[in-house]
Write a protein that holds these residues in place. Structure first.
Motif, short mmCIF file in Angstrom:
data_model
loop_
_atom_site.label_atom_id
_atom_site.label_comp_id
_atom_site.label_asym_id
_atom_site.label_seq_id
_atom_site.Cartn_x
_atom_site.Cartn_y
_atom_site.Cartn_z
N GLN A 164 0.83 -1.20 0.00
CA GLN A 164 0.00 0.00 0.00
C GLN A 164 0.87 1.25 0.00
OE1 GLN A 164 -3.24 0.33 -0.34
NE2 GLN A 164 -3.27 2.55 -0.05
N LEU A 165 1.95 1.22 0.75
CA LEU A 165 2.86 2.36 0.82
C LEU A 165 3.45 2.68 -0.55
CD1 LEU A 165 4.76 4.44 2.09
CD2 LEU A 165 6.23 2.55 2.83
N PHE A 166 3.90 1.68 -1.26
CA PHE A 166 4.47 1.92 -2.59
C PHE A 166 3.42 2.49 -3.54
CE2 PHE A 166 8.25 -0.67 -1.55
CZ PHE A 166 9.22 0.12 -2.14
N GLU A 167 2.18 2.05 -3.41
CA GLU A 167 1.11 2.59 -4.25
C GLU A 167 0.96 4.09 -4.00
OE1 GLU A 167 -2.10 2.26 -7.06
OE2 GLU A 167 -0.48 0.90 -6.50
N ARG A 179 -4.76 0.04 -2.94
CA ARG A 179 -5.66 0.94 -3.64
C ARG A 179 -5.63 2.32 -2.99
NH1 ARG A 179 -12.13 -0.10 -4.84
NH2 ARG A 179 -12.41 1.65 -6.29
N LEU A 180 -5.57 3.34 -3.82
CA LEU A 180 -5.59 4.70 -3.33
C LEU A 180 -6.98 5.06 -2.84
CD1 LEU A 180 -3.56 6.38 -6.21
CD2 LEU A 180 -2.74 5.92 -3.90
N CYS A 181 -7.04 5.95 -1.86
CA CYS A 181 -8.32 6.39 -1.31
C CYS A 181 -8.38 7.91 -1.31
CB CYS A 181 -8.51 5.86 0.11
SG CYS A 181 -8.70 4.08 0.22
N LYS A 182 -9.57 8.43 -1.60
CA LYS A 182 -9.79 9.88 -1.60
C LYS A 182 -10.86 10.24 -0.58
CE LYS A 182 -10.79 10.57 -5.94
NZ LYS A 182 -11.08 11.27 -7.22
N PHE A 183 -10.67 11.39 0.04
CA PHE A 183 -11.69 11.97 0.90
C PHE A 183 -12.06 13.30 0.25
CE2 PHE A 183 -12.89 14.75 4.50
CZ PHE A 183 -14.04 14.07 4.90
N GLY A 184 -13.21 13.34 -0.37
CA GLY A 184 -13.56 14.50 -1.16
C GLY A 184 -12.68 14.54 -2.40
N SER A 185 -11.96 15.62 -2.58
CA SER A 185 -11.07 15.75 -3.73
C SER A 185 -9.61 15.52 -3.35
CB SER A 185 -11.22 17.15 -4.34
OG SER A 185 -10.87 18.15 -3.40
N GLU A 186 -9.35 15.21 -2.08
CA GLU A 186 -7.98 15.04 -1.61
C GLU A 186 -7.66 13.57 -1.39
OE1 GLU A 186 -6.39 18.41 0.98
OE2 GLU A 186 -8.48 18.27 1.60
N MET A 187 -6.41 13.21 -1.70
CA MET A 187 -5.97 11.84 -1.52
C MET A 187 -5.60 11.59 -0.06
SD MET A 187 -5.82 9.30 -3.61
CE MET A 187 -5.63 10.09 -5.21
N VAL A 188 -6.02 10.46 0.45
CA VAL A 188 -5.71 10.09 1.83
C VAL A 188 -4.63 9.02 1.82
CG1 VAL A 188 -6.62 9.09 3.96
CG2 VAL A 188 -8.06 10.59 2.58
#
Length: 225
Positions: free
Chosen positions: A81-84, A133-142
């Motif tokens: 996950q970190l490398f992603e 997998r990348l995750c977003k909160f609103g328009s910002e990446m978490v």
């Protein structure tokens, strides 16, 4: 188990060798001696500041993952996950836009917030494939595992690389735990993590050292003519 042990020992030996070579006085591939002055200092001076920062954040985040006290399987999941997240953070705008389209949208933040750090889960259960997998909160990446604190000081490339080598060796030590090779999904994720370490750290440095050694060898041969 035997193949994994051979892989771990090979990677650890490679990073020990790279660290020793960076210290100066060693022969790269038993051909050309690389000295701290002037060879390696000239090499470090050409390293972009952005790359040193990338390696620093990678080492910092991996160290945080190790300090969480989790087992080998969780380290594998977390590292994948970190490398992603790390690849996304340092990608160009176009690549970020494409990756952002595939990110999962959350209505509630996880971990320590946007572009901070997080827990050591890394996603994936014992009976399911490990998926980063990348995750977003609103328009910002978490970011769950990537740490990107502000740096109010200049980084020393050698110190960053030395620390990264030590941390990666510790990560590979964790990969020898039984849960890393007894579960097929975790083992598949382990192979992916190893490929990313090889691609982003080992191959890049080895290629540059080989090119530098070839240049030095040509210069020394020309001086003999």
């Amino acid at each position: 188990m035997t193949k994994l042990q051979a892989l771990v020992e090979k990677r650890k030996s490679s990073f020990v060798y790279l660290k020793k070579t960076h210290e100066g006085g060693c022969y790269w591939l038993n051909c050309v001696q690389l000295n701290r002055k002037p060879d390696l200092e000239a090499y470090a001076a050409e390293i972009p500041r952005a790359r040193t920062t990338q390696l620093f954040y990678l080492g910092l985040s991996l160290a945080r993952l190790l300090q969480s006290g989790c087992g080998g399987a969780a380290v594998v999941r977390g590292a994948l996950q970190l490398f992603e997240e790390w690849e996304y953070h340092f990608a160009g705008n176009a690549a970020q836009s494409v990756r952002g389209l595939m990110a999962k949208v959350n209505t509630q933040t996880q971990g320590q917030g946007v572009e901070g750090g997080g827990s050591a889960s890394g996603g994936g259960e014992d009976n399911n494939p490990v998926v980063a997998r990348l995750c977003k909160f609103g328009s910002e990446m978490v970011y769950e595992h990537l740490l990107t604190p502000p740096l109010p000081f200049a980084l020393d490339y050698f110190e960053v690389f030395f620390s990264l080598c030590d941390i990666i060796c510790q990560v590979y030590n964790k990969l020898m735990e039984e849960e890393c090779y007894s579960n097929v999904h975790v083992f598949e994720a382990l192979v992916k993590v190893d490929a990313k370490v090889k691609r982003h750290v080992l191959n890049v440095t080895a290629k540059e050292f080989t090119e530098m050694s070839a240049k030095i060898a040509r210069s020394e041969l020309a001086a003999l003519r």
